[in-house]
Design a protein around this motif. Structure first.
Motif, PDB file in Angstrom:
ATOM      1  N   ALA A 208     -13.643 125.133  21.851  1.00 51.15           N
ATOM      2  CA  ALA A 208     -13.991 126.554  22.025  1.00 51.15           C
ATOM      3  C   ALA A 208     -13.486 127.080  23.369  1.00 51.15           C
ATOM      4  N   VAL A 209     -13.733 126.338  24.448  1.00 56.01           N
ATOM      5  CA  VAL A 209     -13.313 126.833  25.777  1.00 56.01           C
ATOM      6  C   VAL A 209     -11.798 126.763  25.958  1.00 56.01           C
ATOM      7  N   CYS A 210     -11.138 125.956  25.107  1.00 55.83           N
ATOM      8  CA  CYS A 210      -9.669 125.876  25.189  1.00 55.83           C
ATOM      9  C   CYS A 210      -8.997 126.938  24.317  1.00 55.83           C
ATOM     10  N   GLY A 211      -9.791 127.732  23.594  1.00 58.24           N
ATOM     11  CA  GLY A 211      -9.226 128.831  22.802  1.00 58.24           C
ATOM     12  C   GLY A 211      -8.865 128.475  21.372  1.00 58.24           C
ATOM     13  N   VAL A 212      -9.520 127.440  20.797  1.00 59.39           N
ATOM     14  CA  VAL A 212      -9.279 127.086  19.391  1.00 59.39           C
ATOM     15  C   VAL A 212     -10.259 127.891  18.526  1.00 59.39           C
ATOM     16  N   ALA A 213      -9.748 128.518  17.466  1.00 57.89           N
ATOM     17  CA  ALA A 213     -10.625 129.280  16.556  1.00 57.89           C
ATOM     18  C   ALA A 213     -11.570 128.326  15.835  1.00 57.89           C
ATOM     19  N   ASP A 214     -12.821 128.805  15.566  1.00 56.98           N
ATOM     20  CA  ASP A 214     -13.820 127.970  14.876  1.00 56.98           C
ATOM     21  C   ASP A 214     -13.265 127.335  13.605  1.00 56.98           C
ATOM     22  N   LEU A 269     -18.137 116.635  34.359  1.00 55.83           N
ATOM     23  CA  LEU A 269     -17.981 117.630  33.294  1.00 55.83           C
ATOM     24  C   LEU A 269     -19.178 118.589  33.236  1.00 55.83           C
ATOM     25  N   LEU A 270     -20.367 118.094  33.635  1.00 56.95           N
ATOM     26  CA  LEU A 270     -21.538 118.992  33.687  1.00 56.95           C
ATOM     27  C   LEU A 270     -21.344 120.075  34.751  1.00 56.95           C
ATOM     28  N   GLN A 271     -20.474 119.787  35.740  1.00 58.05           N
ATOM     29  CA  GLN A 271     -20.143 120.780  36.789  1.00 58.05           C
ATOM     30  C   GLN A 271     -18.892 121.597  36.440  1.00 58.05           C
ATOM     31  N   ASP A 272     -18.216 121.231  35.333  1.00 53.81           N
ATOM     32  CA  ASP A 272     -16.968 121.907  34.944  1.00 53.81           C
ATOM     33  C   ASP A 272     -17.260 123.391  34.681  1.00 53.81           C
ATOM     34  N   PRO A 273     -16.520 124.299  35.354  1.00 56.06           N
ATOM     35  CA  PRO A 273     -16.847 125.737  35.238  1.00 56.06           C
ATOM     36  C   PRO A 273     -16.811 126.256  33.799  1.00 56.06           C
ATOM     37  N   LYS A 274     -15.911 125.741  32.968  1.00 52.63           N
ATOM     38  CA  LYS A 274     -15.808 126.235  31.588  1.00 52.63           C
ATOM     39  C   LYS A 274     -16.802 125.516  30.667  1.00 52.63           C
ATOM     40  N   LEU A 275     -16.730 124.164  30.668  1.00 50.85           N
ATOM     41  CA  LEU A 275     -17.568 123.386  29.738  1.00 50.85           C
ATOM     42  C   LEU A 275     -19.056 123.626  29.962  1.00 50.85           C
ATOM     43  N   SER A 276     -19.458 123.749  31.239  1.00 53.85           N
ATOM     44  CA  SER A 276     -20.892 123.896  31.539  1.00 53.85           C
ATOM     45  C   SER A 276     -21.437 125.229  31.029  1.00 53.85           C
ATOM     46  N   GLN A 277     -20.539 126.163  30.731  1.00 52.99           N
ATOM     47  CA  GLN A 277     -20.978 127.467  30.190  1.00 52.99           C
ATOM     48  C   GLN A 277     -21.097 127.445  28.664  1.00 52.99           C
ATOM     49  N   ASN A 278     -20.608 126.354  28.050  1.00 52.91           N
ATOM     50  CA  ASN A 278     -20.662 126.273  26.588  1.00 52.91           C
ATOM     51  C   ASN A 278     -21.926 125.525  26.162  1.00 52.91           C
ATOM     52  N   LYS A 279     -22.751 126.178  25.325  1.00 53.04           N
ATOM     53  CA  LYS A 279     -24.066 125.629  24.944  1.00 53.04           C
ATOM     54  C   LYS A 279     -23.940 124.263  24.272  1.00 53.04           C
ATOM     55  N   LEU A 280     -23.003 124.156  23.290  1.00 52.94           N
ATOM     56  CA  LEU A 280     -22.826 122.903  22.545  1.00 52.94           C
ATOM     57  C   LEU A 280     -22.415 121.762  23.469  1.00 52.94           C
ATOM     58  N   ALA A 281     -21.402 122.035  24.307  1.00 54.18           N
ATOM     59  CA  ALA A 281     -20.882 120.996  25.199  1.00 54.18           C
ATOM     60  C   ALA A 281     -21.963 120.544  26.171  1.00 54.18           C
TER      61      ALA A 281
END
Length: 491
Positions: A208-214, A269-281
């Motif tokens: 999702a954070v890399c821009g892949v469609a669901d 990765l828990l500190q990763d600016p993108k991943l940490s904003q994604n609920k699933l990740a």
């Protein structure tokens, strides 16, 4: 009148013509049958094999180690039919669905051979309304794969599954599944191994954070799953060229999937600016941290790697996924001849039972499947390389005679031993030569010989001979079974 006569002639000629044709066909069939007998090919179908007694002995050794481990962890055992309704299996395996063997319609039911043991297990739980079970199941499954039999890949093969179904606190059953893999691979001494761990939620969050469609998650996931066999460049070109992903999104995925480590990577990765904003990740990473804490308590983190490239292609996984791979062999010669890769895999599948339940009730499950065929390939090669002599029977004693006309006495004695629970054999000859009887023991690895003789019969004793040392001792007949048990427990 002439027309009627012509018609009559035609009608009587037709049955004659048909009879002649049938006779010709039967003659041809008979000829073909004769030829066919000579050309009949004796072979097993593609992707299958026979197992000789020596191979089965090694196989039994592996099965016993696995079953002992499953029982040590408190598992019950079940069995399910080898074929299922086709609709039971449809839509559960993603791109692998094309490998399912469909059977011809046998009177109203469309059936398929089972592809794995997990989907039948989920059907069993839903059908019997079971919400809590720890079970193992060892049985054959079928895949229309391109077999690579030297690497332990077949179309018919055994799976050894252990699964925990039920609502429990996070990651405790998952950690036990990884402990089981660690125990089995350590016990079998296959060489150095690594258990890769990831989580479907981390993967989906990453996509999702890399821009892949669901809609592309699953198909991109099956490309990532090929990273253990293909280079990143090849996987990237498949994602972009065949699956329509943008090169930018593919590059962003590439940055993540090349990461692997332990608790430190999870923290990073828990500190990763993108991943940490994604609920699933974030959920997945939180559980992964908990899992590593439990694995640390089990003392097995040295063999565990959190690996973001691990995807496992099956559609039904919902959480933690893992795969055990052999890193290298202890013996360099074996390494050249056996390159088998993955030897166990599994994960969490919380939604699968709900797919079968009429009310959609979910039963959370986590499980592991041991790749018995690949393990067996390695064990077989190891035995070949070491020159170890494998016994194919468990016979403890051969009942023999040194003189003629003692068949009745041998039959009486062997019957006494069988009734006492002793594994015993005798040669099927009235008057076998003693040398031949001793040679049979040498050839088959039987450790003891119970020799019946006229003098011994008078004295009420049996001469017990140790094959390896040739030591002989007279044993009172009533003590013979106990003496054999005592001596064979030392071998």
């Amino acid at each position: 009148m002439a027309d009627a006569a012509r018609r009559l002639k035609q009608e009587t000629a037709e049955p004659n013509a048909i009879a002649e044709e049938v006779a010709k066909l039967l003659e041809m069939k008979a000829e073909l049958g004769e030829e066919g007998k000579g050309k009949f090919v004796l072979k097993t179908p593609k992707g299958t094999r026979d197992y000789n007694p020596k191979q089965m002995a090694i196989r039994e050794r592996v099965f016993n180690a696995i079953i002992t481990c499953f029982k040590r962890h408190g598992a019950e055992v079940i069995d399910t039919p080898v074929f299922e309704l086709k609709e039971t299996l449809t839509g559960k395996y993603g791109e692998d669905s094309k490998l399912i063997y469909d059977l011809q319609d046998q009177g109203g039911e469309l059936l398929s051979l089972r592809y794995d043991l997990t989907v039948p297990f989920a059907r069993y739980l839903a059908m019997n309304k079971i919400t809590n079970i720890k079970r193992y199941h060892i049985a054959k499954v079928y895949r229309r794969d391109n077999p690579a039999m030297t690497r332990g890949r077949y179309r018919e093969f055994y799976q050894c599954d252990f699964d925990i179904a039920g609502q429990f606190d996070p990651m405790i059953p998952d950690a036990e599944c990884l402990k089981i893999v660690h125990e089995i691979l350590s016990e079998l001494q296959l060489g150095n191994f690594l258990i890769k761990v990831n989580d479907r939620r981390i993967l989906d969050g990453m996509f999702a954070v890399c821009g892949v469609a669901d809609s592309k998650f699953r198909t991109i996931c099956s490309s990532v799953d090929k990273l253990d066999k293909m280079s990143w460049e090849d996987v990237k070109s498949e994602m972009v060229g065949e699956k329509g992903l943008s090169p930018e999104a593919a590059d962003r995925i590439g940055d993540y999937v090349q990461l692997h480590g332990g608790l430190d990577l999870i923290e990073q990765l828990l500190q990763d600016p993108k991943l940490s904003q994604n609920k699933l990740a974030k959920e997945g990473l939180g559980d992964m941290k908990l899992l590593f804490e439990y694995l640390t308590l089990f003392g097995i983190t040295g063999k565990i790697s959190f690996d973001l490239s691990l995807a496992r292609g099956l559609d039904y996984y919902t959480g933690v996924i893992f795969e055990a791979v052999l890193v290298q062999q202890e013996n360099d010669r074996v390494e050249e001849s056996v390159s088998v890769g993955s030897v166990a895999g599994g994960g969490r599948y919380d939604g699968l039972v709900g797919m079968f339940d009429p009310k959609g009730r979910k039963v959370p499950c986590v499980g592991v499947s041991i790749g018995i065929e690949r393990i067996f390939s390695i064990m077989e090669q190891k035995v070949e390389a070491s020159g170890e002599k494998i016994r194919t029977t468990e016979t403890q004693v051969l009942v023999a005679s040194a003189q003629k006309k003692l068949l009745e006495e041998r039959l009486k004695l062997i019957s006494e031993l069988w009734d006492a629970g002793i594994k015993a054999e005798m040669l099927y000859k009235k008057n076998p030569k003693l040398l031949n009887q001793l040679q049979y023991c040498e050839d088959t690895g039987i450790p003891l010989v119970a020799i019946v003789g006229e003098q011994e019969l008078k004295d009420g004793v049996v001469k017990l001979r140790v094959v390896a040392t040739r030591e002989e001792v007279g044993v009172p007949r009533e003590n013979l079974a106990e003496e054999i048990k005592t001596r064979t427990s030392q071998f």
